[in-house]
Design a protein around this motif. Structure first.
Motif, PDB file in Angstrom:
ATOM      1  N   ASN A  85       0.788  -1.239   0.000  1.00  0.00           N
ATOM      2  CA  ASN A  85       0.000   0.000   0.000  1.00  0.00           C
ATOM      3  C   ASN A  85       0.818   1.286   0.000  1.00  0.00           C
ATOM      4  O   ASN A  85       0.292   2.350  -0.291  1.00  0.00           O
ATOM      5  CB  ASN A  85      -0.987   0.020   1.188  1.00  0.00           C
ATOM      6  N   GLN A  86       2.107   1.204   0.297  1.00  0.00           N
ATOM      7  CA  GLN A  86       2.846   2.449   0.559  1.00  0.00           C
ATOM      8  C   GLN A  86       3.046   3.330  -0.667  1.00  0.00           C
ATOM      9  O   GLN A  86       3.041   4.556  -0.547  1.00  0.00           O
ATOM     10  CB  GLN A  86       4.205   2.135   1.173  1.00  0.00           C
ATOM     11  N   ALA A  87       3.229   2.720  -1.849  1.00  0.00           N
ATOM     12  CA  ALA A  87       3.493   3.545  -3.033  1.00  0.00           C
ATOM     13  C   ALA A  87       2.252   4.355  -3.399  1.00  0.00           C
ATOM     14  O   ALA A  87       2.326   5.567  -3.637  1.00  0.00           O
ATOM     15  CB  ALA A  87       3.914   2.660  -4.205  1.00  0.00           C
ATOM     16  N   ALA A  88       1.097   3.682  -3.427  1.00  0.00           N
ATOM     17  CA  ALA A  88      -0.141   4.409  -3.773  1.00  0.00           C
ATOM     18  C   ALA A  88      -0.402   5.501  -2.742  1.00  0.00           C
ATOM     19  O   ALA A  88      -0.774   6.635  -3.087  1.00  0.00           O
ATOM     20  CB  ALA A  88      -1.318   3.432  -3.833  1.00  0.00           C
ATOM     21  N   ARG A  89      -0.166   5.174  -1.499  1.00  0.00           N
ATOM     22  CA  ARG A  89      -0.425   6.164  -0.444  1.00  0.00           C
ATOM     23  C   ARG A  89       0.522   7.360  -0.562  1.00  0.00           C
ATOM     24  O   ARG A  89       0.134   8.509  -0.318  1.00  0.00           O
ATOM     25  CB  ARG A  89      -0.277   5.483   0.926  1.00  0.00           C
ATOM     26  N   ALA A  90       1.769   7.073  -0.953  1.00  0.00           N
ATOM     27  CA  ALA A  90       2.759   8.152  -1.112  1.00  0.00           C
ATOM     28  C   ALA A  90       2.277   9.190  -2.125  1.00  0.00           C
ATOM     29  O   ALA A  90       2.351  10.396  -1.883  1.00  0.00           O
ATOM     30  CB  ALA A  90       4.090   7.559  -1.563  1.00  0.00           C
ATOM     31  N   SER A 200       2.659  -1.191 -10.950  1.00  0.00           N
ATOM     32  CA  SER A 200       1.919  -2.407 -11.324  1.00  0.00           C
ATOM     33  C   SER A 200       0.490  -2.217 -10.806  1.00  0.00           C
ATOM     34  O   SER A 200       0.186  -1.171 -10.214  1.00  0.00           O
ATOM     35  CB  SER A 200       2.586  -3.621 -10.659  1.00  0.00           C
ATOM     36  N   PRO A 201      -0.386  -3.230 -10.932  1.00  0.00           N
ATOM     37  CA  PRO A 201      -1.764  -3.062 -10.434  1.00  0.00           C
ATOM     38  C   PRO A 201      -1.816  -2.647  -8.966  1.00  0.00           C
ATOM     39  O   PRO A 201      -2.750  -1.976  -8.540  1.00  0.00           O
ATOM     40  CB  PRO A 201      -2.388  -4.448 -10.591  1.00  0.00           C
ATOM     41  N   VAL A 202      -0.792  -3.041  -8.216  1.00  0.00           N
ATOM     42  CA  VAL A 202      -0.766  -2.757  -6.772  1.00  0.00           C
ATOM     43  C   VAL A 202      -0.814  -1.242  -6.521  1.00  0.00           C
ATOM     44  O   VAL A 202      -1.624  -0.755  -5.721  1.00  0.00           O
ATOM     45  CB  VAL A 202       0.509  -3.374  -6.139  1.00  0.00           C
ATOM     46  N   GLY A 203       0.040  -0.499  -7.231  1.00  0.00           N
ATOM     47  CA  GLY A 203       0.059   0.952  -7.040  1.00  0.00           C
ATOM     48  C   GLY A 203      -0.857   1.687  -8.003  1.00  0.00           C
ATOM     49  O   GLY A 203      -1.507   2.676  -7.640  1.00  0.00           O
TER      50      GLY A 203
END
Ligand code: PA5
Length: 422
Positions: A85-90, A200-203
């Motif tokens: 979750n950290q990249a999207a949150r950043a 990727s889909p995660v971020g």
């Protein structure tokens, strides 16, 4: 790509350009191997080529699912921890959501209070969730999903399943849950470890739902990739960064502080801290990554930096255009700050940054990474730059950048104490 700059200021005399050049020359061969991706790490290098998970048709897939969420929801709860979750949150917390969908973060703690707060915040709103877990044994997202599932069932009854998106490993247990219960499934790339998944889909999917320009993010990363692949040994920006860190480590520095005067970089700094901490902190080696949220932290750890045990060096992170402006106007009250009349907060902040860097550079070498603006393109550049530099730097240090065996120790105890049998 002139927008991204790396510079070094040092008046401490602890590092010379000749040393940096020599260190870069020693590792020029490694740089070429890293550019190609070393065979022994093949299974962790899915991020090296941005065009796979950040290219068509995947981008269109994230965008179309994002449109569905935007049409149906006010809130997307992102359930994940660490690299999940950290990249999207950043990015989301630096730029701010641009669609009507607010991102709410869960599955990143075990605190009853925290999860209760999430439920309280989203009550009465139209909610979707995105459960992100490569290995769905991780406790935090596992039980976060339970709590949110209960909430969704209460709100939507059996129709709750339409509100669940999962990003997990194909063929693994989260995928099986999707098939069994009819949740939407996005693949978590098998060949990318959590902390390298920003592109990727995660971020990208949660950011698309929040209305971010994920194409610009990917283009920023691609431009950085092109630059790093093009730059030869002695001019390669990532090699220079990795060389300085490793030289300073060998000279006795033990911590690298990512310092910034724009508090919106806070979540990015957390992301960076995980990337380097998990990638390099092993075999009794590695710089401890920490961050300085300035100017606030100058009033707490500024003293230590200037006169405490000399084990810390800094990398300042700045966006040359903050996108914000607020004038300090004369209001006829003689408060002692008249010398600032007519100046902008933004200008004062930049002066404070320059003054700090000058003072700190008298004591230890200070790197600076400067991007053009607080936007998606810049975050794409930063993600790729640090991925590549981290891989290179860990290899220079002599450790495997892509595993994290030490994280298992507490989990073994915790699962035993909690009575987990399989
Ligand atoms: O970088 C990593 O691999 C880890 O930090 C993981 O992202 C983190 O432990 C979460 O793992 P998972 O996605 O399996 O729940």
């Amino acid at each position: 790509m002139e927008e991204f700059k790396l510079s070094l200021t040092d008046r401490s005399g602890n590092l010379t350009e000749a040393e940096i050049a020599a260190e870069m020359a020693v590792h020029a061969g490694l740089l070429e191997r890293v550019k190609k991706g070393e065979t022994e790490y093949r299974e962790s290098l899915g991020w090296l080529d941005v065009s796979v998970w950040g290219g068509e048709p995947w981008i269109s897939r994230y965008e179309s699912l994002a449109r569905e969420v935007q049409a149906q929801a006010d809130v997307l709860v992102v359930i994940g921890i660490g690299g999940s979750n950290q990249a999207a949150r950043a990015v989301a917390e630096a730029i701010g959501e641009k669609s009507g969908v607010r991102l709410v973060w869960a599955g990143n703690s075990i605190s009853a209070y925290e999860i209760g707060e999430v439920i309280r915040q989203i009550r009465g709103k139209r909610v979707y969730i995105d459960v992100i877990a490569k290995n769905f044994e991780t406790l935090e997202p596992g039980i976060g999903f339970r709590a949110l599932r209960a909430f969704l069932k209460e709100q939507y009854g059996e129709d709750y399943r339409r509100h669940v998106i999962c990003t997990g490993t194909e063929g693994a247990s989260l995928h099986a849950l999707c098939e069994k219960h009819g949740y939407t499934f996005l693949p978590f790339p098998q060949e990318i470890g959590g902390r390298f998944t920003a592109l990727s889909p995660v971020g990208l999917f949660p950011l698309a739902a929040a209305g971010m320009d994920i194409r610009a993010l990917v283009q920023g990363a691609q431009a950085m990739r092109d630059r790093l692949m093009r730059e030869e040994g002695k001019e390669n920006t990532a090699l220079r960064y990795a060389a300085v860190r490793n030289l300073l480590y060998r000279k006795g520095y033990r911590m690298e502080m990512l310092s910034f005067f724009e508090p919106r970089f806070f979540r990015f700094a957390k992301w960076w801290m995980q990337l380097f901490g998990e990638s390099e902190g092993k075999d009794n080696l590695g710089l401890y990554p920490l961050f300085g949220n300035f100017s606030e932290d100058l009033h707490s750890i500024g003293q230590f930096l200037q006169e405490g045990t000399p084990v810390i060096f800094e990398t300042f992170l700045e966006a040359r255009r903050s996108g914000a402006s607020l004038m300090l106007r004369d209001d006829d009250v003689e408060d002692g700050f008249e010398y600032l009349n007519g100046k902008d907060f933004d200008e004062v902040n930049r002066v404070a940054c320059a003054a700090t860097m000058q003072a700190h550079a008298e004591r230890f070498p200070c790197l600076q990474i400067s991007v053009d603006a607080m936007d998606e393109t810049a975050f794409g550049q930063l993600f790729y730059f640090f991925f590549f530099s981290c891989y290179l730097s860990a290899r220079m240090l002599g450790v495997n950048p892509f595993n994290q065996p030490g994280v298992e120790a507490y989990k073994v105890n915790m699962f035993r104490f909690l009575g987990k049998t399989k």
